[in-house]
Scaffold this motif. Sequence first.
Motif, PDB file in Angstrom:
ATOM      1  N   ALA A  42     -26.255 -18.658  12.909  1.00 30.83           N
ATOM      2  CA  ALA A  42     -25.957 -18.874  11.494  1.00 30.83           C
ATOM      3  C   ALA A  42     -26.470 -20.227  11.025  1.00 30.83           C
ATOM      4  O   ALA A  42     -27.049 -20.349   9.939  1.00 30.83           O
ATOM      5  CB  ALA A  42     -24.453 -18.769  11.258  1.00 30.83           C
ATOM      6  N   MET A  43     -26.308 -21.262  11.858  1.00 31.74           N
ATOM      7  CA  MET A  43     -26.739 -22.599  11.461  1.00 31.74           C
ATOM      8  C   MET A  43     -28.254 -22.724  11.469  1.00 31.74           C
ATOM      9  O   MET A  43     -28.820 -23.506  10.696  1.00 31.74           O
ATOM     10  CB  MET A  43     -26.102 -23.653  12.368  1.00 31.74           C
ATOM     11  N   ALA A  44     -28.920 -21.958  12.292  1.00 25.58           N
ATOM     12  CA  ALA A  44     -30.383 -22.029  12.383  1.00 25.58           C
ATOM     13  C   ALA A  44     -31.060 -21.648  11.071  1.00 25.58           C
ATOM     14  O   ALA A  44     -32.203 -22.035  10.818  1.00 25.58           O
ATOM     15  CB  ALA A  44     -30.875 -21.129  13.507  1.00 25.58           C
ATOM     16  N   LYS A  45     -30.363 -20.931  10.209  1.00 27.85           N
ATOM     17  CA  LYS A  45     -30.941 -20.475   8.942  1.00 27.85           C
ATOM     18  C   LYS A  45     -30.685 -21.451   7.793  1.00 27.85           C
ATOM     19  O   LYS A  45     -31.186 -21.236   6.683  1.00 27.85           O
ATOM     20  CB  LYS A  45     -30.346 -19.118   8.570  1.00 27.85           C
ATOM     21  N   ALA A  46     -29.910 -22.503   8.051  1.00 27.77           N
ATOM     22  CA  ALA A  46     -29.407 -23.335   6.953  1.00 27.77           C
ATOM     23  C   ALA A  46     -29.903 -24.774   7.022  1.00 27.77           C
ATOM     24  O   ALA A  46     -30.234 -25.292   8.088  1.00 27.77           O
ATOM     25  CB  ALA A  46     -27.887 -23.316   6.957  1.00 27.77           C
ATOM     26  N   ASP A  47     -29.922 -25.413   5.840  1.00 24.24           N
ATOM     27  CA  ASP A  47     -30.173 -26.848   5.741  1.00 24.24           C
ATOM     28  C   ASP A  47     -28.861 -27.634   5.760  1.00 24.24           C
ATOM     29  O   ASP A  47     -28.818 -28.766   6.252  1.00 24.24           O
ATOM     30  CB  ASP A  47     -30.898 -27.166   4.426  1.00 24.24           C
ATOM     31  N   THR A  48     -27.821 -27.029   5.188  1.00 19.60           N
ATOM     32  CA  THR A  48     -26.542 -27.707   5.009  1.00 19.60           C
ATOM     33  C   THR A  48     -25.406 -26.734   5.285  1.00 19.60           C
ATOM     34  O   THR A  48     -25.493 -25.552   4.930  1.00 19.60           O
ATOM     35  CB  THR A  48     -26.394 -28.230   3.561  1.00 19.60           C
ATOM     36  N   VAL A  49     -24.344 -27.236   5.903  1.00 22.90           N
ATOM     37  CA  VAL A  49     -23.128 -26.455   6.103  1.00 22.90           C
ATOM     38  C   VAL A  49     -22.054 -26.948   5.135  1.00 22.90           C
ATOM     39  O   VAL A  49     -21.867 -28.152   4.972  1.00 22.90           O
ATOM     40  CB  VAL A  49     -22.584 -26.601   7.543  1.00 22.90           C
ATOM     41  N   ILE A  50     -21.360 -26.021   4.486  1.00 23.79           N
ATOM     42  CA  ILE A  50     -20.162 -26.358   3.722  1.00 23.79           C
ATOM     43  C   ILE A  50     -18.981 -25.735   4.456  1.00 23.79           C
ATOM     44  O   ILE A  50     -18.906 -24.509   4.606  1.00 23.79           O
ATOM     45  CB  ILE A  50     -20.230 -25.850   2.271  1.00 23.79           C
ATOM     46  N   ASP A  51     -18.081 -26.582   4.910  1.00 22.92           N
ATOM     47  CA  ASP A  51     -16.991 -26.136   5.786  1.00 22.92           C
ATOM     48  C   ASP A  51     -15.621 -26.429   5.187  1.00 22.92           C
ATOM     49  O   ASP A  51     -15.260 -27.584   4.988  1.00 22.92           O
ATOM     50  CB  ASP A  51     -17.109 -26.830   7.150  1.00 22.92           C
ATOM     51  N   PHE A  52     -14.873 -25.367   4.905  1.00 24.76           N
ATOM     52  CA  PHE A  52     -13.469 -25.466   4.525  1.00 24.76           C
ATOM     53  C   PHE A  52     -12.695 -24.512   5.432  1.00 24.76           C
ATOM     54  O   PHE A  52     -12.243 -23.452   4.991  1.00 24.76           O
ATOM     55  CB  PHE A  52     -13.250 -25.054   3.057  1.00 24.76           C
ATOM     56  N   THR A  53     -12.560 -24.855   6.694  1.00 22.28           N
ATOM     57  CA  THR A  53     -11.903 -23.932   7.628  1.00 22.28           C
ATOM     58  C   THR A  53     -10.645 -24.564   8.205  1.00 22.28           C
ATOM     59  O   THR A  53      -9.666 -24.735   7.503  1.00 22.28           O
ATOM     60  CB  THR A  53     -12.885 -23.505   8.742  1.00 22.28           C
ATOM     61  N   ILE A  54     -10.688 -24.918   9.484  1.00 16.47           N
ATOM     62  CA  ILE A  54      -9.526 -25.489  10.153  1.00 16.47           C
ATOM     63  C   ILE A  54      -9.989 -26.653  11.021  1.00 16.47           C
ATOM     64  O   ILE A  54     -11.104 -26.627  11.573  1.00 16.47           O
ATOM     65  CB  ILE A  54      -8.792 -24.422  10.992  1.00 16.47           C
TER      66      ILE A  54
END
Length: 245
Positions: A42-54
Amino acid sequence: MNRILVTGKSGRMGQAVIEAVNANPDTEVASTHDAGEDLVAAMAKADTVIDFTIHSFTAELVEEALKQGTRLVIGTTGHTVEERDTIFKASKSLPIVFAPNYSVGVNTLFWLTRKAAKVLKQETFDIEVTEMHHRHKIDAPSGTARRLLEILNEETATSYEKDVKHGRFGITGARPQREIGMHTLRGGDVVGDHTVMFAADGERVELTHKASSRMTFASGAVRAAIWLADQPAGLYDMQDVLDLK
């Protein structure tokens, strides 16, 4: 085009972030992730991660971001000291926005609280903070309230450990002058209410922000992701994004 990985896609904030990313012409949802799914792919496809998890997911997220060189926008709260330290260390190699709240209004509240604390001195004004969230929120006080307390501690030269009082019960005696009260409420579907009160003899000043939609936070996080694309490695917050420092 800023390609975004949205973690926690099944959660309420995850769904709001997906909507906000899709609504912005400068961003696209490149991939999504939920617990048990392949984070590396999943991260290999992205420039930026937006994380609102735990908070317990943060170490794994940061570790993979360091491997792939992926920018991070972290809105998760409730981190332990060790988990926060993991974020701080990673920011030496990655650009990271780490904020307790991504609402433009709440960040204005942070700014106003700092200004008010400089003027409304503790010698005259008692300070109390209240926050309310929905029944499902797992950390208390909220990350936003904790940041408000940090600002107040900085401006009043008080200590979170020694001077912040979490609620009161029984025969408490007179209120110490340097005490800052912190009161947490939980119930219903409240998105997020925060108030900082400065109370003196004969007058009271209250600074309040009330959120009625998670889109305020999601849209702010997307704004942070776009801003982060032009930044070098470092640790930033929404005050940086909004140029309030």
